[in-house]
Design an enzyme around this catalytic site. Structure first.
Site, PDB file in Angstrom:
ATOM      1  N   GLY A  47       6.587  -2.621  -0.254  1.00  0.00           N
ATOM      2  CA  GLY A  47       7.135  -1.388   0.295  1.00  0.00           C
ATOM      3  C   GLY A  47       8.406  -1.073  -0.445  1.00  0.00           C
ATOM      4  O   GLY A  47       8.461  -1.141  -1.667  1.00  0.00           O
ATOM      5  N   GLU A  48       9.457  -0.809   0.298  1.00  0.00           N
ATOM      6  CA  GLU A  48      10.746  -0.487  -0.313  1.00  0.00           C
ATOM      7  C   GLU A  48      11.742  -1.523   0.200  1.00  0.00           C
ATOM      8  O   GLU A  48      12.077  -1.539   1.380  1.00  0.00           O
ATOM      9  CB  GLU A  48      11.135   0.936   0.076  1.00  0.00           C
ATOM     10  CG  GLU A  48      11.845   1.685  -1.031  1.00  0.00           C
ATOM     11  CD  GLU A  48      13.252   1.155  -1.268  1.00  0.00           C
ATOM     12  OE1 GLU A  48      13.609   0.886  -2.436  1.00  0.00           O
ATOM     13  OE2 GLU A  48      13.981   0.988  -0.278  1.00  0.00           O
ATOM     14  N   SER A  49      12.205  -2.374  -0.701  1.00  0.00           N
ATOM     15  CA  SER A  49      12.932  -3.561  -0.253  1.00  0.00           C
ATOM     16  C   SER A  49      14.278  -3.233   0.399  1.00  0.00           C
ATOM     17  O   SER A  49      14.704  -3.945   1.319  1.00  0.00           O
ATOM     18  CB  SER A  49      13.122  -4.542  -1.411  1.00  0.00           C
ATOM     19  OG  SER A  49      13.820  -3.932  -2.473  1.00  0.00           O
ATOM     20  N   CYS A  79       5.510  -8.377  -3.532  1.00  0.00           N
ATOM     21  CA  CYS A  79       6.279  -7.292  -4.158  1.00  0.00           C
ATOM     22  C   CYS A  79       7.647  -7.127  -3.470  1.00  0.00           C
ATOM     23  O   CYS A  79       8.503  -7.987  -3.639  1.00  0.00           O
ATOM     24  CB  CYS A  79       5.454  -6.020  -4.184  1.00  0.00           C
ATOM     25  SG  CYS A  79       6.030  -4.864  -5.430  1.00  0.00           S
ATOM     26  N   ARG A 106      14.492  -6.236  -9.556  1.00  0.00           N
ATOM     27  CA  ARG A 106      13.622  -5.163  -9.058  1.00  0.00           C
ATOM     28  C   ARG A 106      13.146  -4.288 -10.226  1.00  0.00           C
ATOM     29  O   ARG A 106      13.838  -4.172 -11.239  1.00  0.00           O
ATOM     30  CB  ARG A 106      14.377  -4.297  -8.046  1.00  0.00           C
ATOM     31  CG  ARG A 106      14.797  -5.069  -6.821  1.00  0.00           C
ATOM     32  CD  ARG A 106      15.684  -4.237  -5.919  1.00  0.00           C
ATOM     33  NE  ARG A 106      14.984  -3.075  -5.412  1.00  0.00           N
ATOM     34  CZ  ARG A 106      15.591  -2.014  -4.887  1.00  0.00           C
ATOM     35  NH1 ARG A 106      16.908  -1.959  -4.835  1.00  0.00           N
ATOM     36  NH2 ARG A 106      14.881  -1.025  -4.438  1.00  0.00           N
ATOM     37  N   ILE A 135       2.974  -2.465  -8.829  1.00  0.00           N
ATOM     38  CA  ILE A 135       3.530  -1.128  -8.555  1.00  0.00           C
ATOM     39  C   ILE A 135       5.049  -1.258  -8.479  1.00  0.00           C
ATOM     40  O   ILE A 135       5.573  -1.842  -7.518  1.00  0.00           O
ATOM     41  CB  ILE A 135       2.982  -0.556  -7.229  1.00  0.00           C
ATOM     42  CG1 ILE A 135       1.442  -0.491  -7.279  1.00  0.00           C
ATOM     43  CG2 ILE A 135       3.564   0.830  -6.964  1.00  0.00           C
ATOM     44  CD1 ILE A 135       0.795  -0.183  -5.942  1.00  0.00           C
ATOM     45  N   ARG A 136       5.726  -0.738  -9.490  1.00  0.00           N
ATOM     46  CA  ARG A 136       7.187  -0.885  -9.556  1.00  0.00           C
ATOM     47  C   ARG A 136       7.582  -2.315  -9.153  1.00  0.00           C
ATOM     48  O   ARG A 136       8.427  -2.541  -8.275  1.00  0.00           O
ATOM     49  CB  ARG A 136       7.884   0.160  -8.680  1.00  0.00           C
ATOM     50  CG  ARG A 136       7.638   1.579  -9.177  1.00  0.00           C
ATOM     51  CD  ARG A 136       8.280   2.634  -8.316  1.00  0.00           C
ATOM     52  NE  ARG A 136       9.743   2.519  -8.311  1.00  0.00           N
ATOM     53  CZ  ARG A 136      10.545   2.935  -9.287  1.00  0.00           C
ATOM     54  NH1 ARG A 136      10.041   3.487 -10.367  1.00  0.00           N
ATOM     55  NH2 ARG A 136      11.836   2.799  -9.185  1.00  0.00           N
ATOM     56  N   HIS A 172       0.094  -6.865  -5.722  1.00  0.00           N
ATOM     57  CA  HIS A 172      -0.398  -6.475  -4.386  1.00  0.00           C
ATOM     58  C   HIS A 172      -1.854  -6.888  -4.175  1.00  0.00           C
ATOM     59  O   HIS A 172      -2.752  -6.046  -4.314  1.00  0.00           O
ATOM     60  CB  HIS A 172      -0.331  -4.952  -4.235  1.00  0.00           C
ATOM     61  CG  HIS A 172       1.038  -4.395  -4.124  1.00  0.00           C
ATOM     62  ND1 HIS A 172       1.688  -4.255  -2.922  1.00  0.00           N
ATOM     63  CD2 HIS A 172       1.883  -3.924  -5.067  1.00  0.00           C
ATOM     64  CE1 HIS A 172       2.877  -3.715  -3.130  1.00  0.00           C
ATOM     65  NE2 HIS A 172       3.025  -3.514  -4.420  1.00  0.00           N
ATOM     66  N   GLU A 174      -3.333  -7.170  -1.515  1.00  0.00           N
ATOM     67  CA  GLU A 174      -3.865  -6.428  -0.357  1.00  0.00           C
ATOM     68  C   GLU A 174      -4.426  -5.067  -0.768  1.00  0.00           C
ATOM     69  O   GLU A 174      -5.026  -4.380   0.051  1.00  0.00           O
ATOM     70  CB  GLU A 174      -2.771  -6.281   0.717  1.00  0.00           C
ATOM     71  CG  GLU A 174      -1.655  -5.303   0.428  1.00  0.00           C
ATOM     72  CD  GLU A 174      -0.604  -5.814  -0.581  1.00  0.00           C
ATOM     73  OE1 GLU A 174      -0.811  -6.876  -1.192  1.00  0.00           O
ATOM     74  OE2 GLU A 174       0.413  -5.110  -0.746  1.00  0.00           O
TER      75      GLU A 174
END
Ligand code: GLN
Length: 193
Positions: A47-49, A79, A106, A135-136, A172, A174
């Site tokens: 997600g967004e850490s 991630c 990151r 992803i990023r 990821h 998942e």
């Protein structure tokens, strides 16, 4: 079968839930700290850490998460989750939980082409290479003595690491149909991996 918690405050927790359900394990979405008492292992999703870390503090998860994971609760960070459990970040934000002895950056794979996919062989996983979706993604710069690299890119950069009860992947699993890494985490919880 164990009960696996998925930290469900931000990010792709729903996708982890679906993978775990395919394996037949009980899944508990964790939104409040007391819910950690009823699980055998925890996934911190992608997600967004910085958002995840903020919500960890707002909902008072930080101390109890550290205490339980240091006490042996199996944890798997994917991630953003890897960023959260790391010991040291080269970025100013977020404040990680300082648990796994890895140094992480990151968005380590560049700004333009920051998402890619690669088929990568894991020693611990039977069968064909795992299709890894980045992803990023964060990069692991350094690993401490107790950290085992489970898989790496062709250039040697680690993408899956384990330190005792802690597992972290920069990609990821998942977001694929392949449940083998979720299966590995269940085995870690059961003490058979
Ligand atoms: N780049 C994101 C961060 O730093 C992580 C991306 C992800 O979880 N897919 O939080």
């Amino acid at each position: 079968m164990p009960t696996v918690g998925v930290l469900a405050i931000q990010g792709d927790f729903q996708e982890h839930r679906q993978m775990l359900e395919k394996l037949g394990v009980e899944v508990s979405e964790i939104r409040l700290p007391h819910q950690l008492d009823d699980i055998d292992g925890l996934i911190i999703p992608g997600g967004e850490s910085t958002t995840i870390a903020q919500l960890i503090d707002i909902y008072h998860f930080r101390d109890v998460l550290k205490e339980k994971i240091k006490g042996g609760l199996p944890v798997w960070g994917t991630c953003a989750g890897m960023i959260i459990i790391s010991n040291r970040l080269t970025d100013h934000r977020p404040e990680p939980l300082h648990l796994m002895d890895i140094e992480v950056s990151r968005n380590a794979f560049g700004r333009q082409v920051d998402s890619f996919e690669a088929d990568i062989q894991f020693d611990e996983i039977d069968g064909p290479p795992f299709h890894c979706v980045f992803i990023r993604a964060p990069g692991v710069n350094k690993t401490g003595a107790g950290v085992k690299v489970l898989a790496h890119l062709d250039d040697g950069r680690p993408i899956a690491v384990r330190q005792g009860n802690m597992l972290a992947t920069s990609f990821h699993p998942e977001l694929t149909d392949d449940t083998r890494i979720h299966g590995l985490f269940v085995k870690i919880i059961q003490g058979s991996a």
